[in-house]
Design a protein around this motif. Structure first.
Motif, PDB file in Angstrom:
ATOM      1  N   UNK A 136       0.676  -1.169   0.030  1.00 48.28           N
ATOM      2  CA  UNK A 136       0.080   0.075  -0.185  1.00 48.28           C
ATOM      3  C   UNK A 136       0.870   1.159   0.084  1.00 48.28           C
ATOM      4  N   UNK A 137       0.668   2.088  -0.996  1.00 50.35           N
ATOM      5  CA  UNK A 137       1.478   3.345  -0.999  1.00 50.35           C
ATOM      6  C   UNK A 137       0.950   4.328   0.042  1.00 50.35           C
ATOM      7  N   UNK A 138       1.996   4.842   0.800  1.00 47.50           N
ATOM      8  CA  UNK A 138       1.619   5.794   1.878  1.00 47.50           C
ATOM      9  C   UNK A 138       1.698   7.064   1.461  1.00 47.50           C
ATOM     10  N   UNK A 139       0.511   7.744   0.932  1.00 48.46           N
ATOM     11  CA  UNK A 139       0.383   8.731   0.441  1.00 48.46           C
ATOM     12  C   UNK A 139       0.513  10.061   1.515  1.00 48.46           C
ATOM     13  N   UNK A 140       0.554  11.081   1.220  1.00 47.92           N
ATOM     14  CA  UNK A 140       0.607  12.338   2.136  1.00 47.92           C
ATOM     15  C   UNK A 140      -0.738  12.243   3.207  1.00 47.92           C
ATOM     16  N   UNK A 141      -2.000  11.947   2.433  1.00 45.15           N
ATOM     17  CA  UNK A 141      -3.035  11.806   3.195  1.00 45.15           C
ATOM     18  C   UNK A 141      -3.228  10.770   4.163  1.00 45.15           C
ATOM     19  N   UNK A 177      -7.861   1.925   9.062  1.00 46.41           N
ATOM     20  CA  UNK A 177      -7.914   3.094   8.064  1.00 46.41           C
ATOM     21  C   UNK A 177      -8.682   2.544   6.614  1.00 46.41           C
ATOM     22  N   UNK A 178      -9.213   3.715   5.941  1.00 48.94           N
ATOM     23  CA  UNK A 178      -9.778   3.480   4.808  1.00 48.94           C
ATOM     24  C   UNK A 178      -9.066   3.121   3.723  1.00 48.94           C
ATOM     25  N   UNK A 179      -9.499   2.107   2.994  1.00 47.43           N
ATOM     26  CA  UNK A 179      -8.479   1.642   1.840  1.00 47.43           C
ATOM     27  C   UNK A 179      -9.017   2.006   0.569  1.00 47.43           C
ATOM     28  N   UNK A 180     -10.245   2.560   0.356  1.00 52.78           N
ATOM     29  CA  UNK A 180     -11.100   2.784  -0.701  1.00 52.78           C
ATOM     30  C   UNK A 180     -10.129   4.250  -1.137  1.00 52.78           C
ATOM     31  N   UNK A 181      -9.904   4.193  -2.619  1.00 48.45           N
ATOM     32  CA  UNK A 181      -9.155   5.580  -3.066  1.00 48.45           C
ATOM     33  C   UNK A 181      -7.654   5.463  -2.919  1.00 48.45           C
ATOM     34  N   UNK A 182      -6.963   4.436  -2.123  1.00 51.59           N
ATOM     35  CA  UNK A 182      -5.643   4.231  -1.612  1.00 51.59           C
ATOM     36  C   UNK A 182      -5.235   3.555  -3.171  1.00 51.59           C
TER      37      UNK A 182
END
Length: 289
Positions: A136-141, A177-182
């Protein structure tokens, strides 16, 4: 144990050997002392930061030719203060205590502040390990959401947290944590999730989407520690993908302590997200230091 730190303020741990020990301690006190007319050698446990004695550094021990570290239950002046609670939950302790997320230290001490400081100053490397091991990419959000959850859960006080497992304990204590949109960067994890639920798909960038609204989340559970036949520490946790109240996929995460140690001294030029993510972690966690 096979690793040591020369001082509690050191970030990186080293394999116990004559050369490493001499280079890191300069053959000076308090690492070199005598007891009963015999030389003794002290260092710091890389996990709990209690003092340890190096056994067999120059004269092989009875049962092994390789030197090893053993906890001592006393403070070694000018080196490390003995912390009974930290020892009780150390993965290298002679006994094994079971762990759950509710087991926490009562308050922040200098030890917990050093754990937090390591998480902050190396948060870009924590993010890299997170991506490599979870897919899973750890985006800033997402990083912001997880840091806030970790802070709210007082993850730094968890008894299973130590200086070897900082990246994984950050994830473990970040709750659901939500996964939708990740963005999912691991094709195998994508296929695992899709095979479990036909409502889920991924766009060309690997972002999770659904045909209709779906509450897709991820979280971590079952933190386990043990030593293998060679005495090496094996530490794991489980990544769980869930939809509403149903778990749809799981993945075992094995901690790569050596990989994390190798990243701690990577030059800034090879840390492309350092400024972005370290600043983010500092903005959320620095008030705890």
């Amino acid at each position: 144990m096979k690793l040591f730190k020369a001082n509690v303020t050191d970030v990186k741990a080293y394999e116990i050997s004559q050369n490493n020990f001499e280079c890191q301690t300069r053959r000076r006190s308090p690492h070199y002392q005598s007891s009963g007319g015999k030389p003794v050698h002290y260092a710091v446990c890389p996990a709990c930061e209690n003092p340890i004695q190096i056994i067999g550094l120059y004269t092989p021990a009875k049962h092994t030719e390789k030197p090893f570290g053993k906890h001592v239950t006393k403070t070694i002046r000018s080196l490390a203060k003995y912390d009974q609670q930290a020892y009780d939950y150390c993965p290298y302790a002679s006994h094994k205590l079971s762990l759950n997320k509710n087991q926490k230290r009562e308050k922040i001490t200098d030890r917990e502040k050093r754990i937090l400081d390591q998480l902050i100053e190396h948060f870009d490397q924590v993010a890299y390990i997170f991506k490599e091991q979870t897919g899973i990419h750890l985006s800033k959000k997402l990083a912001t959401d997880m840091l806030k959850a970790y802070k709210a859960a007082e993850g730094y006080l968890y008894q299973g947290a130590n200086f070897l497992n900082v990246p994984w304990m950050f994830a473990y204590m970040s709750n659901n944590q939500k996964l939708w949109g990740r963005k999912i960067v691991n094709p195998e994890l994508q296929e695992l999730i899709k095979s479990a639920n036909s409502n889920i798909s991924f766009n060309e960038n690997g972002v999770l989407t659904t045909k209709s609204y779906s509450d897709v989340n991820f979280w971590f559970t079952d933190h386990q520690r043990k030593n293998d036949a060679n005495g090496d520490l094996i530490e794991t946790m489980e990544l769980v993908i869930s939809e509403s109240s149903k778990n749809i996929a799981t993945k075992l995460i094995e901690f790569d302590h050596n990989f994390f140690q190798s990243l701690l001294h990577v030059s800034d030029e090879k840390r492309p997200r350092k400024d972005e993510l370290v600043s983010l972690a500092r903005s959320i966690l620095e008030a705890l230091l």
